[in-house]
Design a protein around this motif. Sequence first.
Motif, PDB file in Angstrom:
ATOM      1  N   MET A   1      48.210  57.342  47.698  1.00  0.00           N
ATOM      2  CA  MET A   1      49.629  57.549  47.350  1.00  0.00           C
ATOM      3  C   MET A   1      50.110  58.851  47.985  1.00  0.00           C
ATOM      4  O   MET A   1      49.461  59.889  47.870  1.00  0.00           O
ATOM      5  N   ALA A   2      51.250  58.810  48.664  1.00  0.00           N
ATOM      6  CA  ALA A   2      51.753  59.994  49.354  1.00  0.00           C
ATOM      7  C   ALA A   2      52.168  61.072  48.357  1.00  0.00           C
ATOM      8  O   ALA A   2      52.691  60.792  47.279  1.00  0.00           O
ATOM      9  N   GLN A   3      51.913  62.322  48.735  1.00  0.00           N
ATOM     10  CA  GLN A   3      52.278  63.459  47.908  1.00  0.00           C
ATOM     11  C   GLN A   3      53.766  63.761  48.073  1.00  0.00           C
ATOM     12  O   GLN A   3      54.366  63.501  49.104  1.00  0.00           O
ATOM     13  N   SER A   4      54.380  64.338  47.035  1.00  0.00           N
ATOM     14  CA  SER A   4      55.780  64.729  47.130  1.00  0.00           C
ATOM     15  C   SER A   4      55.927  65.973  48.004  1.00  0.00           C
ATOM     16  O   SER A   4      56.977  66.202  48.595  1.00  0.00           O
ATOM     17  N   ARG A   5      54.894  66.790  48.066  1.00  0.00           N
ATOM     18  CA  ARG A   5      54.896  67.965  48.931  1.00  0.00           C
ATOM     19  C   ARG A   5      53.863  67.762  50.027  1.00  0.00           C
ATOM     20  O   ARG A   5      52.821  67.155  49.805  1.00  0.00           O
ATOM     21  N   GLN A   6      54.180  68.304  51.200  1.00  0.00           N
ATOM     22  CA  GLN A   6      53.244  68.198  52.305  1.00  0.00           C
ATOM     23  C   GLN A   6      52.911  69.579  52.848  1.00  0.00           C
ATOM     24  O   GLN A   6      53.698  70.524  52.755  1.00  0.00           O
ATOM     25  N   LEU A   7      51.730  69.682  53.401  1.00  0.00           N
ATOM     26  CA  LEU A   7      51.251  70.938  53.963  1.00  0.00           C
ATOM     27  C   LEU A   7      51.969  71.275  55.263  1.00  0.00           C
ATOM     28  O   LEU A   7      52.315  70.393  56.050  1.00  0.00           O
ATOM     29  N   HIS A   8      52.153  72.571  55.469  1.00  0.00           N
ATOM     30  CA  HIS A   8      52.549  73.092  56.769  1.00  0.00           C
ATOM     31  C   HIS A   8      51.336  73.815  57.352  1.00  0.00           C
ATOM     32  O   HIS A   8      50.630  74.528  56.633  1.00  0.00           O
ATOM     33  N   LEU A   9      51.097  73.624  58.632  1.00  0.00           N
ATOM     34  CA  LEU A   9      49.931  74.226  59.272  1.00  0.00           C
ATOM     35  C   LEU A   9      50.354  75.012  60.500  1.00  0.00           C
ATOM     36  O   LEU A   9      50.970  74.484  61.422  1.00  0.00           O
ATOM     37  N   GLY A  10      50.024  76.294  60.479  1.00  0.00           N
ATOM     38  CA  GLY A  10      50.152  77.137  61.657  1.00  0.00           C
ATOM     39  C   GLY A  10      48.766  77.430  62.194  1.00  0.00           C
ATOM     40  O   GLY A  10      47.778  77.361  61.463  1.00  0.00           O
ATOM     41  N   ALA A  11      48.688  77.755  63.475  1.00  0.00           N
ATOM     42  CA  ALA A  11      47.408  78.108  64.091  1.00  0.00           C
ATOM     43  C   ALA A  11      47.451  79.579  64.462  1.00  0.00           C
ATOM     44  O   ALA A  11      48.270  79.999  65.288  1.00  0.00           O
ATOM     45  N   PHE A  12      46.615  80.374  63.824  1.00  0.00           N
ATOM     46  CA  PHE A  12      46.582  81.816  64.060  1.00  0.00           C
ATOM     47  C   PHE A  12      45.712  82.093  65.273  1.00  0.00           C
ATOM     48  O   PHE A  12      44.509  81.858  65.248  1.00  0.00           O
ATOM     49  N   MET A  13      46.316  82.582  66.351  1.00  0.00           N
ATOM     50  CA  MET A  13      45.589  82.821  67.588  1.00  0.00           C
ATOM     51  C   MET A  13      45.530  84.315  67.872  1.00  0.00           C
ATOM     52  O   MET A  13      46.401  84.894  68.510  1.00  0.00           O
ATOM     53  N   ARG A  14      44.517  84.947  67.322  1.00  0.00           N
ATOM     54  CA  ARG A  14      44.185  86.315  67.674  1.00  0.00           C
ATOM     55  C   ARG A  14      43.236  86.219  68.871  1.00  0.00           C
ATOM     56  O   ARG A  14      42.655  85.156  69.098  1.00  0.00           O
ATOM     57  N   VAL A 256      56.726  86.290  44.880  1.00  0.00           N
ATOM     58  CA  VAL A 256      57.659  86.314  46.009  1.00  0.00           C
ATOM     59  C   VAL A 256      58.771  85.284  45.827  1.00  0.00           C
ATOM     60  O   VAL A 256      59.949  85.569  46.056  1.00  0.00           O
ATOM     61  N   LYS A 257      58.406  84.078  45.377  1.00  0.00           N
ATOM     62  CA  LYS A 257      59.435  83.053  45.174  1.00  0.00           C
ATOM     63  C   LYS A 257      60.375  83.448  44.028  1.00  0.00           C
ATOM     64  O   LYS A 257      61.577  83.177  44.076  1.00  0.00           O
ATOM     65  N   GLY A 258      59.837  84.114  43.004  1.00  0.00           N
ATOM     66  CA  GLY A 258      60.681  84.593  41.919  1.00  0.00           C
ATOM     67  C   GLY A 258      61.658  85.659  42.383  1.00  0.00           C
ATOM     68  O   GLY A 258      62.825  85.678  41.966  1.00  0.00           O
ATOM     69  N   ARG A 259      61.195  86.551  43.252  1.00  0.00           N
ATOM     70  CA  ARG A 259      62.097  87.569  43.807  1.00  0.00           C
ATOM     71  C   ARG A 259      63.207  86.908  44.621  1.00  0.00           C
ATOM     72  O   ARG A 259      64.359  87.365  44.599  1.00  0.00           O
ATOM     73  N   GLY A 264      69.145  85.145  44.829  1.00  0.00           N
ATOM     74  CA  GLY A 264      70.032  84.030  45.110  1.00  0.00           C
ATOM     75  C   GLY A 264      69.584  83.149  46.262  1.00  0.00           C
ATOM     76  O   GLY A 264      70.366  82.321  46.755  1.00  0.00           O
ATOM     77  N   ARG A 265      68.334  83.276  46.673  1.00  0.00           N
ATOM     78  CA  ARG A 265      67.802  82.436  47.752  1.00  0.00           C
ATOM     79  C   ARG A 265      67.045  81.245  47.156  1.00  0.00           C
ATOM     80  O   ARG A 265      66.381  81.367  46.117  1.00  0.00           O
ATOM     81  N   ALA A 266      67.104  80.112  47.816  1.00  0.00           N
ATOM     82  CA  ALA A 266      66.381  78.923  47.366  1.00  0.00           C
ATOM     83  C   ALA A 266      64.895  79.075  47.659  1.00  0.00           C
ATOM     84  O   ALA A 266      64.498  79.522  48.739  1.00  0.00           O
ATOM     85  N   ARG A 267      64.067  78.677  46.701  1.00  0.00           N
ATOM     86  CA  ARG A 267      62.608  78.815  46.853  1.00  0.00           C
ATOM     87  C   ARG A 267      62.083  78.068  48.082  1.00  0.00           C
ATOM     88  O   ARG A 267      61.169  78.531  48.753  1.00  0.00           O
ATOM     89  N   ASP A 268      62.647  76.904  48.360  1.00  0.00           N
ATOM     90  CA  ASP A 268      62.165  76.090  49.473  1.00  0.00           C
ATOM     91  C   ASP A 268      62.527  76.668  50.833  1.00  0.00           C
ATOM     92  O   ASP A 268      62.064  76.156  51.858  1.00  0.00           O
ATOM     93  N   HIS A 269      63.327  77.721  50.853  1.00  0.00           N
ATOM     94  CA  HIS A 269      63.724  78.323  52.126  1.00  0.00           C
ATOM     95  C   HIS A 269      62.737  79.389  52.598  1.00  0.00           C
ATOM     96  O   HIS A 269      63.031  80.140  53.529  1.00  0.00           O
ATOM     97  N   LEU A 270      61.587  79.433  51.952  1.00  0.00           N
ATOM     98  CA  LEU A 270      60.492  80.289  52.393  1.00  0.00           C
ATOM     99  C   LEU A 270      59.184  79.537  52.186  1.00  0.00           C
ATOM    100  O   LEU A 270      58.940  78.990  51.110  1.00  0.00           O
ATOM    101  N   ARG A 427      62.524  75.128  62.881  1.00  0.00           N
ATOM    102  CA  ARG A 427      63.209  75.019  61.588  1.00  0.00           C
ATOM    103  C   ARG A 427      63.118  73.596  61.030  1.00  0.00           C
ATOM    104  O   ARG A 427      62.928  73.406  59.825  1.00  0.00           O
ATOM    105  N   GLU A 428      63.253  72.612  61.884  1.00  0.00           N
ATOM    106  CA  GLU A 428      63.144  71.230  61.419  1.00  0.00           C
ATOM    107  C   GLU A 428      61.729  70.918  60.955  1.00  0.00           C
ATOM    108  O   GLU A 428      61.537  70.232  59.943  1.00  0.00           O
ATOM    109  N   HIS A 429      60.714  71.441  61.655  1.00  0.00           N
ATOM    110  CA  HIS A 429      59.332  71.231  61.207  1.00  0.00           C
ATOM    111  C   HIS A 429      59.136  71.772  59.788  1.00  0.00           C
ATOM    112  O   HIS A 429      58.426  71.171  58.975  1.00  0.00           O
ATOM    113  N   LEU A 430      59.739  72.924  59.519  1.00  0.00           N
ATOM    114  CA  LEU A 430      59.516  73.622  58.254  1.00  0.00           C
ATOM    115  C   LEU A 430      60.511  73.227  57.161  1.00  0.00           C
ATOM    116  O   LEU A 430      60.387  73.668  56.018  1.00  0.00           O
TER     117      LEU A 430
END
Length: 442
Positions: A1-14, A256-259, A264-270, A427-430
């Motif tokens: 069953m699909a989740q309501s939230r999905q992961l975002h994945l970045g690749a850290f390239m040091r 951080v999301k509470g701050r 006045g910022r939406a939680r999903d915008h971070l 932005r669309e990915h996120l």
Amino acid sequence: MAQSRQLHLGAFMRPVSIHTGAWRYPGASPDANFNLAHLKHFARTLEAAKFDAFFMADHLAVLNMPVEALKRSHTVTSFEPFTLLSALAGATERIGLIATCSTTFEAPFNLARRFASLDHISGGRAGWNIVTTSNPDAALNFGLEEQIEHDARYVRAREFYDVVTGLWDSFADDAFVRDVESGIFFDPARMHVLDHKGPHFAVRGPLNIARPVQGWPVIVQAGASEAGRQLAAETAEMVFSAPGRIEDARAFYADVKGRMETLGRARDHLKILPGAFVVVGDTVEEARAIRARLDSLVHYESAIASLSIMLGHDASGFDPDGPLPDIPQTNASQSGRARVLALARRENLTVRQLAQRFGGYGGLSFVGTAATIADAMEEWLVTEASDGFNVMFPYLPGGLEDFCAKVVPELQRRGLFRTEYEGTTLREHLGLPRPANRFFPA
């Protein structure tokens, strides 16, 4: 069953890998960070796996460690991020391209212009990782005798952000009419002169480039101190965090999301993406053996130097087999220092044990099979410890390829990760909105 939230994945390239033994691992490419052909392959592999972004870390000085340790470090040579990411923009089509750039040693006008250029060149895939640079040797490369005090760096960073985003809004989206018949290239009424005068910067503007494709490149931040958390809540759209335990991550996420909500910022915008060092094997035992082999390749000289950087204090004179002594506060990264002190207390580690841990990689790690790693990532997502992960690979190219071939399909099978990109911009990915122009509202 699909989740309501999905992961975002970045690749850290040091350079090469976050792990200091990675360039020596059997089958690894020792020059992975300084070979454009390798880097193009990595970016294309990540894009095929539908990663949100390729994130390029940066240093403005060689690491401040003794030469006996430095000579073993793979971080000594690496590409400047804008130059590299502009090249990778032409080699890829969808993956986001995030560059680290310091507010401590840059000029806002130049930085705004470079990021706007990268966003246009990439078709709207740029992101700016805002850092304040804690390495004291970087200060010496920019005409300063010593590093700027920690909290003062964040005050400067806040004004820097205001200037840069104001410059990105110099032109309305419809300013460039390019009317061949009338000979009018742009409408002057759709141009704004910023004329900023503040405590740290005086910048007239306007920026001499059209508004970025995304309005603004995605704003990324990584500080975890009090000042860093507040800057993130006010400005960031993605946060790279470094918790040691899931309990710490949940507390950071809620804070951080509470701050944000208070402001006045939406939680999903971070989106909060902890850094995760991921070692995948066909069995848990195989994955642990890979990690153990990696750790065995770290020399004590490198390990103690890495610990010194994390502490902001020279640890080379400490008793290797004794407990970590009291460490005074410095202008180095406070969140990094706090992680070391917390781990030392929690596990009662000696200096040698701490050095070995941080000389390899001392942060959050997932070591196991595709299934056990997916289990762990799912727990972090559904319990609001994270919105995804900034993945760090044990060595290149094998560690990256194993993750994309094994873990990504498992996450997709569970409905935790995309199978196709949602759009063409970062932005669309996120799932982030395009910011309105403050001077030319729609």
